[in-house]
Motif scaffolding. Structure first.
Motif, PDB file in Angstrom:
ATOM      1  N   LEU A   1      48.454  39.694  48.196  1.00 47.86           N
ATOM      2  CA  LEU A   1      49.889  39.448  48.060  1.00 47.86           C
ATOM      3  C   LEU A   1      50.176  38.027  47.565  1.00 47.86           C
ATOM      4  O   LEU A   1      51.103  37.809  46.784  1.00 47.86           O
ATOM      5  CB  LEU A   1      50.598  39.702  49.387  1.00 47.86           C
ATOM      6  N   ALA A   2      49.365  37.068  47.998  1.00 49.45           N
ATOM      7  CA  ALA A   2      49.546  35.693  47.537  1.00 49.45           C
ATOM      8  C   ALA A   2      49.188  35.552  46.051  1.00 49.45           C
ATOM      9  O   ALA A   2      49.763  34.704  45.352  1.00 49.45           O
ATOM     10  CB  ALA A   2      48.697  34.741  48.376  1.00 49.45           C
ATOM     11  N   CYS A   3      48.266  36.361  45.568  1.00 51.37           N
ATOM     12  CA  CYS A   3      47.847  36.294  44.161  1.00 51.37           C
ATOM     13  C   CYS A   3      48.749  37.097  43.232  1.00 51.37           C
ATOM     14  O   CYS A   3      48.644  36.964  42.007  1.00 51.37           O
ATOM     15  CB  CYS A   3      46.419  36.816  44.021  1.00 51.37           C
ATOM     16  N   THR A   4      49.611  37.916  43.772  1.00 51.58           N
ATOM     17  CA  THR A   4      50.451  38.787  42.949  1.00 51.58           C
ATOM     18  C   THR A   4      51.273  38.029  41.907  1.00 51.58           C
ATOM     19  O   THR A   4      51.296  38.445  40.739  1.00 51.58           O
ATOM     20  CB  THR A   4      51.351  39.660  43.840  1.00 51.58           C
ATOM     21  N   PRO A   5      51.954  36.930  42.269  1.00 52.72           N
ATOM     22  CA  PRO A   5      52.698  36.211  41.214  1.00 52.72           C
ATOM     23  C   PRO A   5      51.805  35.735  40.062  1.00 52.72           C
ATOM     24  O   PRO A   5      52.183  35.833  38.892  1.00 52.72           O
ATOM     25  CB  PRO A   5      53.322  35.026  41.948  1.00 52.72           C
ATOM     26  N   ALA A   6      50.619  35.259  40.396  1.00 53.80           N
ATOM     27  CA  ALA A   6      49.703  34.809  39.345  1.00 53.80           C
ATOM     28  C   ALA A   6      49.251  35.986  38.486  1.00 53.80           C
ATOM     29  O   ALA A   6      49.134  35.864  37.263  1.00 53.80           O
ATOM     30  CB  ALA A   6      48.496  34.117  39.960  1.00 53.80           C
ATOM     31  N   LEU A   7      49.017  37.128  39.118  1.00 53.73           N
ATOM     32  CA  LEU A   7      48.558  38.294  38.364  1.00 53.73           C
ATOM     33  C   LEU A   7      49.667  38.888  37.500  1.00 53.73           C
ATOM     34  O   LEU A   7      49.391  39.599  36.535  1.00 53.73           O
ATOM     35  CB  LEU A   7      48.008  39.353  39.317  1.00 53.73           C
ATOM     36  N   VAL A   8      50.906  38.591  37.833  1.00 53.82           N
ATOM     37  CA  VAL A   8      52.029  39.059  37.013  1.00 53.82           C
ATOM     38  C   VAL A   8      52.252  38.132  35.823  1.00 53.82           C
ATOM     39  O   VAL A   8      52.551  38.585  34.717  1.00 53.82           O
ATOM     40  CB  VAL A   8      53.317  39.167  37.873  1.00 53.82           C
ATOM     41  N   ILE A   9      52.058  36.836  36.008  1.00 50.39           N
ATOM     42  CA  ILE A   9      52.377  35.857  34.966  1.00 50.39           C
ATOM     43  C   ILE A   9      51.181  35.535  34.067  1.00 50.39           C
ATOM     44  O   ILE A   9      51.337  35.454  32.845  1.00 50.39           O
ATOM     45  CB  ILE A   9      52.911  34.558  35.609  1.00 50.39           C
ATOM     46  N   LEU A  10      50.003  35.357  34.627  1.00 46.69           N
ATOM     47  CA  LEU A  10      48.854  34.878  33.845  1.00 46.69           C
ATOM     48  C   LEU A  10      48.465  35.751  32.649  1.00 46.69           C
ATOM     49  O   LEU A  10      48.092  35.199  31.601  1.00 46.69           O
ATOM     50  CB  LEU A  10      47.642  34.685  34.754  1.00 46.69           C
ATOM     51  N   PRO A  11      48.497  37.069  32.731  1.00 46.29           N
ATOM     52  CA  PRO A  11      48.081  37.842  31.543  1.00 46.29           C
ATOM     53  C   PRO A  11      48.942  37.591  30.306  1.00 46.29           C
ATOM     54  O   PRO A  11      48.502  37.846  29.186  1.00 46.29           O
ATOM     55  CB  PRO A  11      48.206  39.296  32.005  1.00 46.29           C
ATOM     56  N   PHE A  12      50.156  37.085  30.492  1.00 41.85           N
ATOM     57  CA  PHE A  12      51.042  36.858  29.353  1.00 41.85           C
ATOM     58  C   PHE A  12      50.893  35.457  28.755  1.00 41.85           C
ATOM     59  O   PHE A  12      51.479  35.184  27.715  1.00 41.85           O
ATOM     60  CB  PHE A  12      52.500  37.105  29.765  1.00 41.85           C
ATOM     61  N   LEU A  13      50.126  34.607  29.389  1.00 39.78           N
ATOM     62  CA  LEU A  13      49.868  33.276  28.841  1.00 39.78           C
ATOM     63  C   LEU A  13      48.564  33.329  28.047  1.00 39.78           C
ATOM     64  O   LEU A  13      47.560  33.852  28.523  1.00 39.78           O
ATOM     65  CB  LEU A  13      49.783  32.246  29.962  1.00 39.78           C
ATOM     66  N   PRO A  14      48.560  32.783  26.844  1.00 41.61           N
ATOM     67  CA  PRO A  14      47.411  32.960  25.953  1.00 41.61           C
ATOM     68  C   PRO A  14      46.078  32.456  26.500  1.00 41.61           C
ATOM     69  O   PRO A  14      45.063  33.117  26.372  1.00 41.61           O
ATOM     70  CB  PRO A  14      47.796  32.193  24.697  1.00 41.61           C
ATOM     71  N   ARG A  15      46.071  31.290  27.120  1.00 39.44           N
ATOM     72  CA  ARG A  15      44.801  30.719  27.547  1.00 39.44           C
ATOM     73  C   ARG A  15      44.444  31.061  28.989  1.00 39.44           C
ATOM     74  O   ARG A  15      43.389  30.662  29.464  1.00 39.44           O
ATOM     75  CB  ARG A  15      44.830  29.204  27.392  1.00 39.44           C
ATOM     76  N   HIS A  16      45.282  31.794  29.673  1.00 45.04           N
ATOM     77  CA  HIS A  16      45.054  32.035  31.097  1.00 45.04           C
ATOM     78  C   HIS A  16      44.774  33.492  31.444  1.00 45.04           C
ATOM     79  O   HIS A  16      44.660  33.831  32.617  1.00 45.04           O
ATOM     80  CB  HIS A  16      46.264  31.553  31.900  1.00 45.04           C
ATOM     81  N   SER A  17      44.657  34.353  30.470  1.00 42.95           N
ATOM     82  CA  SER A  17      44.395  35.759  30.768  1.00 42.95           C
ATOM     83  C   SER A  17      43.005  35.955  31.371  1.00 42.95           C
ATOM     84  O   SER A  17      42.793  36.863  32.169  1.00 42.95           O
ATOM     85  CB  SER A  17      44.566  36.626  29.530  1.00 42.95           C
ATOM     86  N   ALA A  18      42.066  35.097  31.017  1.00 46.30           N
ATOM     87  CA  ALA A  18      40.720  35.193  31.600  1.00 46.30           C
ATOM     88  C   ALA A  18      40.752  34.883  33.096  1.00 46.30           C
ATOM     89  O   ALA A  18      39.982  35.461  33.867  1.00 46.30           O
ATOM     90  CB  ALA A  18      39.769  34.240  30.892  1.00 46.30           C
ATOM     91  N   ARG A  19      41.647  34.001  33.526  1.00 48.31           N
ATOM     92  CA  ARG A  19      41.768  33.686  34.945  1.00 48.31           C
ATOM     93  C   ARG A  19      42.218  34.904  35.742  1.00 48.31           C
ATOM     94  O   ARG A  19      41.756  35.136  36.848  1.00 48.31           O
ATOM     95  CB  ARG A  19      42.751  32.549  35.174  1.00 48.31           C
ATOM     96  N   SER A  20      43.142  35.683  35.187  1.00 45.28           N
ATOM     97  CA  SER A  20      43.600  36.876  35.898  1.00 45.28           C
ATOM     98  C   SER A  20      42.464  37.884  36.040  1.00 45.28           C
ATOM     99  O   SER A  20      42.354  38.554  37.067  1.00 45.28           O
ATOM    100  CB  SER A  20      44.797  37.498  35.206  1.00 45.28           C
ATOM    101  N   THR A  21      41.602  37.966  35.042  1.00 44.07           N
ATOM    102  CA  THR A  21      40.437  38.848  35.127  1.00 44.07           C
ATOM    103  C   THR A  21      39.497  38.390  36.234  1.00 44.07           C
ATOM    104  O   THR A  21      38.991  39.208  37.000  1.00 44.07           O
ATOM    105  CB  THR A  21      39.693  38.877  33.783  1.00 44.07           C
ATOM    106  N   VAL A  22      39.289  37.092  36.345  1.00 43.56           N
ATOM    107  CA  VAL A  22      38.427  36.544  37.397  1.00 43.56           C
ATOM    108  C   VAL A  22      39.024  36.823  38.771  1.00 43.56           C
ATOM    109  O   VAL A  22      38.310  37.215  39.699  1.00 43.56           O
ATOM    110  CB  VAL A  22      38.205  35.032  37.179  1.00 43.56           C
ATOM    111  N   ILE A  23      40.326  36.669  38.904  1.00 40.63           N
ATOM    112  CA  ILE A  23      40.985  36.924  40.185  1.00 40.63           C
ATOM    113  C   ILE A  23      40.832  38.394  40.571  1.00 40.63           C
ATOM    114  O   ILE A  23      40.494  38.717  41.719  1.00 40.63           O
ATOM    115  CB  ILE A  23      42.479  36.527  40.127  1.00 40.63           C
ATOM    116  N   LEU A  24      41.060  39.293  39.632  1.00 40.55           N
ATOM    117  CA  LEU A  24      40.928  40.719  39.921  1.00 40.55           C
ATOM    118  C   LEU A  24      39.502  41.102  40.285  1.00 40.55           C
ATOM    119  O   LEU A  24      39.274  41.901  41.202  1.00 40.55           O
ATOM    120  CB  LEU A  24      41.405  41.546  38.726  1.00 40.55           C
ATOM    121  N   ARG A  25      38.520  40.542  39.585  1.00 39.10           N
ATOM    122  CA  ARG A  25      37.115  40.834  39.911  1.00 39.10           C
ATOM    123  C   ARG A  25      36.754  40.327  41.301  1.00 39.10           C
ATOM    124  O   ARG A  25      36.031  40.994  42.041  1.00 39.10           O
ATOM    125  CB  ARG A  25      36.190  40.219  38.869  1.00 39.10           C
ATOM    126  N   GLN A  26      37.269  39.161  41.674  1.00 32.63           N
ATOM    127  CA  GLN A  26      36.981  38.610  42.992  1.00 32.63           C
ATOM    128  C   GLN A  26      37.615  39.462  44.097  1.00 32.63           C
ATOM    129  O   GLN A  26      36.987  39.737  45.111  1.00 32.63           O
ATOM    130  CB  GLN A  26      37.476  37.167  43.100  1.00 32.63           C
TER     131      GLN A  26
END
Length: 73
Positions: free
Chosen positions: A33-58
């Motif tokens: 639940l704490a990561c949800t805002p990041a997972l909603v916003i990060l995929p739409f930022l060009p250089r940060h979509s890889a971070r959302s993938t790392v968060i989901l894998r973790q």
């Protein structure tokens, strides 16, 4: 008619496993639940979509670990 002790012990093991899984998944739910805002916003930022993938894998790895560890109880 009262159940046999074997049936009670088998039922308590099943209940114990369910409780262990629920207790182990509560902190994971809070983190998710704490990561949800990041997972909603990060995929739409060009250089940060890889971070959302790392968060989901973790999160998936933590969930898998919690469920596999509960089998060994």
């Amino acid at each position: 008619m009262t159940p046999s002790w074997g049936a009670v012990a088998a039922g308590s093991r099943w209940l114990q496993r369910v409780l262990v899984v629920l207790i182990a998944l509560m902190p994971l739910l809070v983190v998710t639940l704490a990561c949800t805002p990041a997972l909603v916003i990060l995929p739409f930022l060009p250089r940060h979509s890889a971070r959302s993938t790392v968060i989901l894998r973790q999160l998936a790895a933590w969930t898998r670990t919690a469920l596999i560890a509960s089998r060994n109880q």
